[in-house]
Design an enzyme around this catalytic site. Structure first.
Site, PDB file in Angstrom:
ATOM      1  CB  ALA A  66      -7.728  -2.573  -4.396  1.00 29.44           C
ATOM      2  N   GLY A 111      -5.270   0.076  -0.869  1.00 31.74           N
ATOM      3  CA  GLY A 111      -5.097   0.978  -2.005  1.00 31.74           C
ATOM      4  C   GLY A 111      -5.454   2.421  -1.672  1.00 31.74           C
ATOM      5  CD  GLU A 114      -1.009   0.165  -1.882  1.00 36.09           C
ATOM      6  OE1 GLU A 114      -2.179  -0.165  -2.153  1.00 36.09           O
ATOM      7  OE2 GLU A 114      -0.025  -0.537  -2.144  1.00 36.09           O
ATOM      8  CD  GLU A 134      -2.839  -3.842   1.186  1.00 37.54           C
ATOM      9  OE1 GLU A 134      -2.438  -3.701   2.361  1.00 37.54           O
ATOM     10  OE2 GLU A 134      -2.962  -2.893   0.399  1.00 37.54           O
TER      11      GLU A 134
END
Ligand code: DAK
Length: 260
Positions: A66, A111, A114, A134
């Site tokens: 992200a 992300g 993911e 993260e």
């Protein structure tokens, strides 16, 4: 479909979606997530698309996570909204009736890992690196990583990756079942296209029900999942492709599937 951060090419039944933010190693900001969400909703109804390949631009990254710069100032409510958008994207990939192949061409972090986990099959280049880093940023995975990673590779290995933030290389990703196959980077897209073509050669009605059975069945207990499979198996017999596929076998000729 015109998007700011996605390149889309459709040919021979396959849509190749390239996430294109090379300056940020294809990191996912709100705009990109919104575009991915829209693209997968559109693919579901696009008769020209049977299989989708998802990759990143450049040779270094699939998606490096992200977008950290965009996330840093978020309030708790904004962060929740951002996480929900990410979940919607992963949901639309899973709910898309057509198979989605991640062609992981480099870093797939946070992300990005993911997003790859949300796809149905992961082909990866030799330089690919996976991780959920993260905890290095003071947060936990926000787009389903704690759940999909544990379901795919098991609780212990998922715990280790998420709690340490360590990265693993392509060979290790293959060893633990995170990657389906590892190939040289220059062969990655051709390998993904060949896999897509192989799937497109099958009865598309059955392909879609098979994806649905595995995707939804894994969230049920075994008895319910097997009953669900039986329902979908029965549904195959309402299709032209079932009659044709079995007739073609009996006549010792290739089947002519129509997807109906
Ligand atoms: N976001 C924004 N920019 C990024 C980025 C990212 N994730 N990753 C890389 N970049 C940018 C760098 O800032 C740099 O920009 P400039 O300085 O050139 O302007 C450019 O891409 C090139 O990166 P590097 O210079 O760092 O390249 P290196 O080869 O040295 O290193 C690297 C490559 C991938 C190892 C490194 O860039 C890196 O560690 N990147 C961050 C990886 C990471 O931590 N990813 C996880 C992000 S966190 C949640 C919602 C979502 C999430 C969590 C919670 N809620 C709302 C609850 C998800 C979180 C994440 O995904």
């Amino acid at each position: 479909m015109n998007f700011e951060n996605l390149l889309i090419e459709i040919a021979d039944g396959t849509a190749v979606v390239t996430i294109n933010r090379p300056k940020a190693l294809n990191a996912l900001n709100e705009q990109t997530l919104g575009e991915l969400q829209q693209a997968f909703v559109d693919f579901a109804d696009n008769a020209d698309v049977q299989v989708i390949i998802l990759t990143g631009s450049g040779k270094k990254a699939f998606v490096a996570g992200a977008d950290i710069a965009a996330m840093q100032p978020l309030t708790a409510l904004q962060a929740r909204k951002f996480a929900k958008l990410g979940h919607q994207v992963m949901h639309s990939i899973g709910a898309c009736p057509k198979p989605v192949i991640a062609a992981v061409n480099g870093f797939a972090l946070g992300g990005g890992c993911e997003l790859a986990l949300g796809c149905d099959i992961r082909l990866v280049s030799e330089n690919a690196r996976f991780g959920q880093p993260e905890v290095n940023l003071g947060v936990i995975p926000g787009f389903g990583g704690t759940q999909r990673l544990a379901r795919l590779i098991g609780k212990g290995l998922a715990m280790e990756l998420v709690l340490t933030g360590d990265l693993i290389d392509a060979a290790e990703a293959y060893r633990i079942g995170l990657a389906n196959k590892v190939v040289a980077q220059e062969d990655l897209l051709d390998t993904a296209r060949a896999l897509a073509a192989k799937i497109i050669g099958k009865g598309q009605y059955a392909v879609r029900l098979a994806k649905e059975a595995i995707h939804n069945g894994l969230e049920m207990d075994l008895d319910r999942a097997n009953r669900y499979e039986s329902e979908l198996f029965g549904l195959c017999f309402a299709s032209h492709d079932q009659k044709e596929g079995m007739q073609a076998f009996l006549e010792k000729r290739p089947a002519e599937f129509t997807g109906n």
